[in-house]
Enzyme design. Structure first.
Site, PDB file in Angstrom:
ATOM      1  N   ARG A  12       0.851  -1.206   0.000  1.00 32.34           N
ATOM      2  CA  ARG A  12       0.000   0.000   0.000  1.00 32.34           C
ATOM      3  C   ARG A  12       0.883   1.250   0.000  1.00 32.34           C
ATOM      4  O   ARG A  12       2.098   1.171   0.169  1.00 32.34           O
ATOM      5  CB  ARG A  12      -0.979   0.002   1.174  1.00 32.34           C
ATOM      6  N   GLY A  13       0.234   2.386  -0.191  1.00 32.98           N
ATOM      7  CA  GLY A  13       0.925   3.670  -0.079  1.00 32.98           C
ATOM      8  C   GLY A  13       2.036   3.871  -1.093  1.00 32.98           C
ATOM      9  O   GLY A  13       1.933   3.461  -2.256  1.00 32.98           O
ATOM     10  N   ILE A  14       3.108   4.501  -0.622  1.00 32.78           N
ATOM     11  CA  ILE A  14       4.248   4.818  -1.489  1.00 32.78           C
ATOM     12  C   ILE A  14       4.868   3.529  -2.043  1.00 32.78           C
ATOM     13  O   ILE A  14       5.257   3.469  -3.216  1.00 32.78           O
ATOM     14  CB  ILE A  14       5.301   5.621  -0.683  1.00 32.78           C
ATOM     15  N   VAL A  49       9.413  -6.707   8.846  1.00 31.14           N
ATOM     16  CA  VAL A  49      10.823  -6.336   8.652  1.00 31.14           C
ATOM     17  C   VAL A  49      11.583  -6.167   9.966  1.00 31.14           C
ATOM     18  O   VAL A  49      12.793  -5.930   9.959  1.00 31.14           O
ATOM     19  CB  VAL A  49      10.971  -5.069   7.770  1.00 31.14           C
ATOM     20  N   GLY A  77       7.763   1.375   6.785  1.00 28.81           N
ATOM     21  CA  GLY A  77       8.057   2.279   7.892  1.00 28.81           C
ATOM     22  C   GLY A  77       6.793   2.597   8.652  1.00 28.81           C
ATOM     23  O   GLY A  77       5.680   2.314   8.184  1.00 28.81           O
ATOM     24  N   TYR A 140      10.991   8.826  15.234  1.00 25.72           N
ATOM     25  CA  TYR A 140      10.900   8.648  13.768  1.00 25.72           C
ATOM     26  C   TYR A 140      11.981   9.472  13.050  1.00 25.72           C
ATOM     27  O   TYR A 140      12.655   8.960  12.148  1.00 25.72           O
ATOM     28  CB  TYR A 140       9.501   9.074  13.346  1.00 25.72           C
TER      29      TYR A 140
HETATM   30  P1  NDP Z   1       1.691   3.596   4.911  1.00 22.39           P
HETATM   31  O1  NDP Z   1       1.384   3.794   6.353  1.00 22.39           O
HETATM   32  O2  NDP Z   1       0.666   3.881   3.875  1.00 22.39           O
HETATM   33  O3  NDP Z   1       2.277   2.124   4.677  1.00 22.39           O
HETATM   34  C1  NDP Z   1       3.305   1.644   5.474  1.00 22.39           C
HETATM   35  C2  NDP Z   1       3.858   0.405   4.837  1.00 22.39           C
HETATM   36  O4  NDP Z   1       4.927  -0.097   5.677  1.00 22.39           O
HETATM   37  C3  NDP Z   1       2.812  -0.689   4.743  1.00 22.39           C
HETATM   38  O5  NDP Z   1       3.052  -1.445   3.598  1.00 22.39           O
HETATM   39  C4  NDP Z   1       3.084  -1.491   6.002  1.00 22.39           C
HETATM   40  O6  NDP Z   1       2.664  -2.827   5.911  1.00 22.39           O
HETATM   41  C5  NDP Z   1       4.587  -1.423   6.053  1.00 22.39           C
HETATM   42  N1  NDP Z   1       5.087  -1.738   7.372  1.00 22.39           N
HETATM   43  C6  NDP Z   1       4.937  -1.038   8.512  1.00 22.39           C
HETATM   44  N2  NDP Z   1       5.527  -1.689   9.526  1.00 22.39           N
HETATM   45  C7  NDP Z   1       6.045  -2.827   9.009  1.00 22.39           C
HETATM   46  C8  NDP Z   1       6.748  -3.926   9.539  1.00 22.39           C
HETATM   47  N3  NDP Z   1       7.073  -4.004  10.838  1.00 22.39           N
HETATM   48  N4  NDP Z   1       7.119  -4.914   8.707  1.00 22.39           N
HETATM   49  C9  NDP Z   1       6.804  -4.870   7.411  1.00 22.39           C
HETATM   50  N5  NDP Z   1       6.123  -3.873   6.845  1.00 22.39           N
HETATM   51  C10 NDP Z   1       5.753  -2.861   7.638  1.00 22.39           C
HETATM   52  O7  NDP Z   1       2.991   4.456   4.702  1.00 22.39           O
HETATM   53  P2  NDP Z   1       3.505   5.323   3.460  1.00 22.39           P
HETATM   54  O8  NDP Z   1       3.271   4.646   2.181  1.00 22.39           O
HETATM   55  O9  NDP Z   1       3.035   6.690   3.663  1.00 22.39           O
HETATM   56  O10 NDP Z   1       5.070   5.325   3.823  1.00 22.39           O
HETATM   57  C11 NDP Z   1       6.024   4.546   3.139  1.00 22.39           C
HETATM   58  C12 NDP Z   1       7.387   5.019   3.575  1.00 22.39           C
HETATM   59  O11 NDP Z   1       7.524   6.402   3.284  1.00 22.39           O
HETATM   60  C13 NDP Z   1       7.628   4.867   5.082  1.00 22.39           C
HETATM   61  O12 NDP Z   1       8.965   4.507   5.305  1.00 22.39           O
HETATM   62  C14 NDP Z   1       7.360   6.265   5.597  1.00 22.39           C
HETATM   63  O13 NDP Z   1       8.045   6.502   6.797  1.00 22.39           O
HETATM   64  C15 NDP Z   1       7.898   7.109   4.447  1.00 22.39           C
HETATM   65  N6  NDP Z   1       7.355   8.454   4.386  1.00 22.39           N
HETATM   66  C16 NDP Z   1       6.002   8.698   4.233  1.00 22.39           C
HETATM   67  C17 NDP Z   1       5.554  10.003   4.154  1.00 22.39           C
HETATM   68  C18 NDP Z   1       4.108  10.337   3.983  1.00 22.39           C
HETATM   69  O14 NDP Z   1       3.778  11.534   4.033  1.00 22.39           O
HETATM   70  N7  NDP Z   1       3.209   9.416   3.771  1.00 22.39           N
HETATM   71  C19 NDP Z   1       6.483  11.122   4.267  1.00 22.39           C
HETATM   72  C20 NDP Z   1       7.854  10.767   4.406  1.00 22.39           C
HETATM   73  C21 NDP Z   1       8.260   9.471   4.459  1.00 22.39           C
HETATM   74  P3  NDP Z   1       1.205  -3.282   6.439  1.00 22.39           P
HETATM   75  O15 NDP Z   1       0.224  -2.942   5.344  1.00 22.39           O
HETATM   76  O16 NDP Z   1       1.357  -4.724   6.675  1.00 22.39           O
HETATM   77  O17 NDP Z   1       0.934  -2.489   7.683  1.00 22.39           O
END
Ligand code: NDP
Length: 234
Positions: A12-14, A49, A77, A140
């Site tokens: 999901r997400g980025i 992770v 993350g 963070y």
């Molecule tokens: P989301 O909250 O939409 O998604 C987070 C993703 O990380 C999910 O796929 C989640 O998996 C996975 N994840 C979280 N914890 C774990 C874990 N312990 N083991 C495996 N997978 C894990 O986040 P974003 O898409 O917004 O963020 C992606 C990255 O970009 C992150 O590193 C975030 O810190 C960084 N970022 C995001 C920003 C933003 O504005 N959105 C800004 C700057 C950086 P699951 O679906 O299983 O929970």
């Protein structure tokens, strides 16, 4: 050229936008998830992770499916925000574990095969707050800043074998992570962004695929903000 790509947190997400961007180029793309299953058209492996054994097993499954990982995107993350005086040590170390130590785990697991192949790309997804700091995010921001030192050191370790390591600093991106923020906070942030809006996940994905492309063959140890001009000067 079709490559074997792994995006952590690519369900999901980025991460998902990034995985889809690689797939659209014709690469073979695997994503990790924690039980949601794989999005259509992508190879999914279940992996937390923060668990070294799970990381090792996920890489083994990806290698069996699509060959050794040639492009690694360490994207998974999570935030756990609160002011320092309220933050438990567990909240701090858990956030460092998922955002920073996880990058060590997956990079180390990928690097051995990349060294042997004498090629590879590693992209670490950090955050603009690594450089600007952010109230309520000492855990963070420390972890995301750590990715810069980690990535640059690794770029120096792996550079002689033609492997690049780069760090992307997204600003505020429309994903579940920012959907959790209060509306007033998002409005304040938009006011500080030169482009006056949040990013789409695809805009971050474009920077990641660039850093993994042939066009970026001489780019390593770089820290690339994709923040609409939020962190300028940092
Ligand atoms: P989301 O909250 O939409 O998604 C987070 C993703 O990380 C999910 O796929 C989640 O998996 C996975 N994840 C979280 N914890 C774990 C874990 N312990 N083991 C495996 N997978 C894990 O986040 P974003 O898409 O917004 O963020 C992606 C990255 O970009 C992150 O590193 C975030 O810190 C960084 N970022 C995001 C920003 C933003 O504005 N959105 C800004 C700057 C950086 P699951 O679906 O299983 O929970």
């Amino acid at each position: 050229m079709t490559r074997s790509v792994l995006v952590t947190g690519g369900n999901r997400g980025i991460g998902l936008a990034t995985a889809r961007a690689f797939a659209a180029q014709g690469d073979r793309v695997a994503v990790t998830h924690r039980g949601s299953g794989a999005p259509d058209g992508l190879f999914g492996v279940e992996c937390d992770v923060t668990d070294s054994a799970a990381v090792d097993a996920a890489f083994a499954a990806v290698e069996a499916e699509q060959g050794p990982v040639e492009v690694l995107v360490s994207n998974a993350g999570a935030t756990d925000d609160t002011l320092l005086l309220r933050m438990s040590e567990e909240q701090f170390t858990r956030t460092v574990d998922v955002n920073l130590t996880a990058a060590y785990r997956v990079s180390k697991r990928a690097a051995g095969k990349m060294l042997r192949a004498r090629k590879g790309r590693i992209v670490l997804v950090s955050s603009v707050v690594a450089l600007t700091g952010s109230v309520g995010q000492t855990n963070y921001a420390a972890a995301k800043a750590g990715l810069i030192g980690f990535g640059r050191s690794l770029a120096r370790e792996l550079g002689s074998r033609g492997i690049t390591v780069n760090v992307v600093l997204p600003g505020f991106v429309t994903t579940d992570m920012t959907a959790a923020l209060p509306e007033a906070h998002v409005a304040t942030v938009k006011g500080q962004v030169a482009l006056q809006r949040l990013a789409s996940p695809e805009e971050v994905a474009a920077a990641v695929t660039f850093l993994a492309s042939d066009a970026a063959s001489y780019v390593t140890g770089a820290v690339l903000p994709v923040d609409g001009g939020l962190g300028m000067g940092h």
